[in-house]
Design an enzyme around this catalytic site. Structure first.
Site, PDB file in Angstrom:
ATOM      1  N   ALA A  68     -39.525  15.868  13.671  1.00 45.46           N
ATOM      2  CA  ALA A  68     -38.453  15.269  12.810  1.00 45.46           C
ATOM      3  C   ALA A  68     -39.231  13.979  12.123  1.00 45.46           C
ATOM      4  CB  ALA A  68     -37.564  15.057  13.406  1.00 45.46           C
ATOM      5  N   TYR A  69     -39.721  13.157  12.976  1.00 38.72           N
ATOM      6  CA  TYR A  69     -40.304  11.968  12.033  1.00 38.72           C
ATOM      7  C   TYR A  69     -41.235  12.369  11.087  1.00 38.72           C
ATOM      8  CZ  TYR A  69     -42.066   7.238  11.431  1.00 38.72           C
ATOM      9  OH  TYR A  69     -42.597   6.092  11.025  1.00 38.72           O
TER      10      TYR A  69
END
Length: 153
Positions: A101-102
């Site tokens: 996600a990051y």
């Protein structure tokens, strides 16, 4: 010389960013340099991170900075001057395990600001992206079932 003014902003709350930008422009008249330096990250396997948390990370790391930039940009364009800086991450260039996600949010930000750089050249607005390697961040150990506490800020 202007006295400093503290304005609190949760960059992941994109609904309030427009109002904050208006407040800043009303107070100072313009923004010469905008440094986007907020970030959130979470560590975990793709299958263990909820879609809700993926969206929160994307709001903080992608939609927040572009929303703030778009709110300030018309003022810079009308003055034909300004500098926009994105403090991003090396993970905006390469992905590593347990940071999907990051890394995705940082890749998206790099793409947006690379395009913005080309578009703003005609207005003499400088757009820079800084991608430092790993940095020490604040982290709280999460309580069981509390995904919000597992976010690095």
């Amino acid at each position: 010389t202007y006295a400093p003014k503290l304005i609190l902003l949760d960059i992941s709350d994109i609904n309030c960013i427009q109002d904050i930008a208006k407040e800043i422009l009303n107070c100072y008249g313009c923004v010469d340099i905008l440094i986007n330096n907020a970030s959130m990250k979470v560590k975990g396997a793709v299958q263990s991170i909820s879609l809700q948390l993926d969206k929160k990370i994307m709001d903080a790391n992608y939609f927040g900075p572009i929303t703030l930039t778009k709110a300030i940009l018309p003022n810079m364009i009308s003055r034909r001057t300004g500098q926009i800086v994105l403090i991003n991450s090396i993970q905006g260039k390469i992905g590593i395990p347990f940071r999907a996600a990051y890394a995705a949010s940082k890749h998206a930000a790099v793409g947006f600001f690379d395009c913005l750089r080309a578009e703003m050249e005609e207005f003499d607005i400088s757009v820079s992206t800084v991608n430092p390697t790993f940095i020490c961040s604040y982290h709280c150990q999460p309580a069981p079932g509390n995904w919000e506490a597992s976010i690095w800020k």
